[in-house]
Scaffold this motif. Sequence first.
Motif, PDB file in Angstrom:
ATOM      1  N   ARG A 184       6.817   6.281   5.741  1.00  0.00           N
ATOM      2  CA  ARG A 184       5.974   7.484   5.756  1.00  0.00           C
ATOM      3  C   ARG A 184       6.681   8.634   6.468  1.00  0.00           C
ATOM      4  O   ARG A 184       6.483   9.805   6.135  1.00  0.00           O
ATOM      5  CB  ARG A 184       4.648   7.197   6.460  1.00  0.00           C
ATOM      6  CG  ARG A 184       3.676   6.336   5.680  1.00  0.00           C
ATOM      7  CD  ARG A 184       2.304   6.306   6.363  1.00  0.00           C
ATOM      8  NE  ARG A 184       1.400   5.388   5.685  1.00  0.00           N
ATOM      9  CZ  ARG A 184       1.190   4.138   6.034  1.00  0.00           C
ATOM     10  NH1 ARG A 184       1.847   3.630   7.086  1.00  0.00           N
ATOM     11  NH2 ARG A 184       0.360   3.372   5.362  1.00  0.00           N
ATOM     12  N   ALA A 224      -1.480  -4.298  -0.373  1.00  0.00           N
ATOM     13  CA  ALA A 224      -2.879  -3.977  -0.086  1.00  0.00           C
ATOM     14  C   ALA A 224      -3.031  -3.075   1.131  1.00  0.00           C
ATOM     15  O   ALA A 224      -4.015  -2.328   1.237  1.00  0.00           O
ATOM     16  CB  ALA A 224      -3.673  -5.269   0.120  1.00  0.00           C
ATOM     17  N   THR A 225      -2.076  -3.134   2.048  1.00  0.00           N
ATOM     18  CA  THR A 225      -2.174  -2.339   3.284  1.00  0.00           C
ATOM     19  C   THR A 225      -1.363  -1.052   3.222  1.00  0.00           C
ATOM     20  O   THR A 225      -1.370  -0.286   4.192  1.00  0.00           O
ATOM     21  CB  THR A 225      -1.696  -3.175   4.497  1.00  0.00           C
ATOM     22  OG1 THR A 225      -0.353  -3.629   4.269  1.00  0.00           O
ATOM     23  CG2 THR A 225      -2.606  -4.379   4.701  1.00  0.00           C
ATOM     24  N   ALA A 226      -0.688  -0.803   2.109  1.00  0.00           N
ATOM     25  CA  ALA A 226       0.168   0.381   1.990  1.00  0.00           C
ATOM     26  C   ALA A 226      -0.662   1.585   1.542  1.00  0.00           C
ATOM     27  O   ALA A 226      -0.475   2.128   0.444  1.00  0.00           O
ATOM     28  CB  ALA A 226       1.313   0.107   1.011  1.00  0.00           C
ATOM     29  N   THR A 227      -1.558   2.010   2.398  1.00  0.00           N
ATOM     30  CA  THR A 227      -2.436   3.140   2.091  1.00  0.00           C
ATOM     31  C   THR A 227      -1.608   4.420   1.920  1.00  0.00           C
ATOM     32  O   THR A 227      -0.749   4.735   2.741  1.00  0.00           O
ATOM     33  CB  THR A 227      -3.458   3.348   3.218  1.00  0.00           C
ATOM     34  OG1 THR A 227      -4.163   2.121   3.428  1.00  0.00           O
ATOM     35  CG2 THR A 227      -4.441   4.459   2.876  1.00  0.00           C
ATOM     36  N   GLY A 228      -1.882   5.138   0.827  1.00  0.00           N
ATOM     37  CA  GLY A 228      -1.175   6.388   0.582  1.00  0.00           C
ATOM     38  C   GLY A 228       0.174   6.237  -0.063  1.00  0.00           C
ATOM     39  O   GLY A 228       0.908   7.225  -0.205  1.00  0.00           O
ATOM     40  N   THR A 251       2.953   2.379  -5.528  1.00  0.00           N
ATOM     41  CA  THR A 251       3.481   1.013  -5.505  1.00  0.00           C
ATOM     42  C   THR A 251       4.022   0.625  -6.871  1.00  0.00           C
ATOM     43  O   THR A 251       3.350   0.784  -7.887  1.00  0.00           O
ATOM     44  CB  THR A 251       2.387   0.005  -5.090  1.00  0.00           C
ATOM     45  OG1 THR A 251       1.883   0.357  -3.799  1.00  0.00           O
ATOM     46  CG2 THR A 251       2.952  -1.408  -5.027  1.00  0.00           C
ATOM     47  N   GLN A 307       4.658  11.134  -2.697  1.00  0.00           N
ATOM     48  CA  GLN A 307       4.058  10.317  -1.654  1.00  0.00           C
ATOM     49  C   GLN A 307       4.965   9.109  -1.453  1.00  0.00           C
ATOM     50  O   GLN A 307       5.752   8.766  -2.342  1.00  0.00           O
ATOM     51  CB  GLN A 307       2.636   9.890  -1.991  1.00  0.00           C
ATOM     52  CG  GLN A 307       2.467   9.055  -3.226  1.00  0.00           C
ATOM     53  CD  GLN A 307       0.985   8.711  -3.443  1.00  0.00           C
ATOM     54  OE1 GLN A 307       0.085   9.399  -2.961  1.00  0.00           O
ATOM     55  NE2 GLN A 307       0.734   7.629  -4.160  1.00  0.00           N
TER      56      GLN A 307
END
Length: 317
Positions: free
Chosen positions: A21, A47-51, A54, A124
């Motif tokens: 990030r 699942a935890t890679a918000t933003g 993928t 992003q």
Amino acid sequence: MNVHGRHYEKAAFARVLREAREGTGAALVLWGDPGIGKTALLEHAAATATGFTTLACRGTRTAAPLAFAGLHTLLRPVADRIDALPAPQAAALRAALGRGGECPDRFLIGVATLTLLSELATEQPLLITVDDAQWLDEPTAACLAFVARRVPGEPIALFLAVGHAAPAPGGPGDGGTVLEIGGLDDTAAEAVVRDAAPDADDETVRRALRAAHGNPLALSELPDVDAGPLGVGSGLRRAAVARVERLAAATRTLLLVAAAEDRGDRHAVRAAAAALGVTEHAWQDALRSGLLHAEGDRVGFRAPLVRTVVYDHAPPA
């Protein structure tokens, strides 16, 4: 899928995602025994890679002979972005993915892939997950190795699972941080059993913990509580059988001798194996495979459940 325990691994994922990030990505390479939870960890990371955008692919034995099959799967969701690349790169990548053109230059394909991924990551951060990377076709593996060495300067996180053996230099995650994934501790292991078999009694749970040695797939594939000794779940059995079948006949004979000699007496195993024509080369092959380990006068299987697979899968003769 709920991933119990794995606090160190989860922290490593969180760190790489945080750095991606901030614009300084990295590659993380997972390896460990069949059923040890590498796939579940990759799914947890996604699942935890918000933003994050993928992208994912998975190596398979059937697609391994097909050049760029893995890259085709990985880039398929963003194939419409290829035409925006510089013309030589776009032409090379289109050809690699079977969209026309002459046989492409691999270096140019690597550059084109990195350019495409970098462009995506400017919008992003980008997460790439690759499962069973040991089965990737060779051109895709080389392309990902090219990318992996360059993600530290990009907002890109690259997570790969490479099977049961430590990754060799030059592989798809070359230059990345390597994590060996071991068995779960008892607390996490019991949670896996309780999830899989909520009605299992305490004795069944204890037997599962003793038999599985922290292997999540084995823990989650409990047999019926009245079926006698705990066996090996079908998923773990298939994975272990595939590893054994890739070995030479003499090496498989040695593994069977070791599985039949349940005291772990190295001298007894050597004597019995020698009587069956097993040579020193087979011993070295078995040790290199990671299935068998020897220390001093003792010999045994790295995962006790593999011993059951080796014995049960042997032909009657």
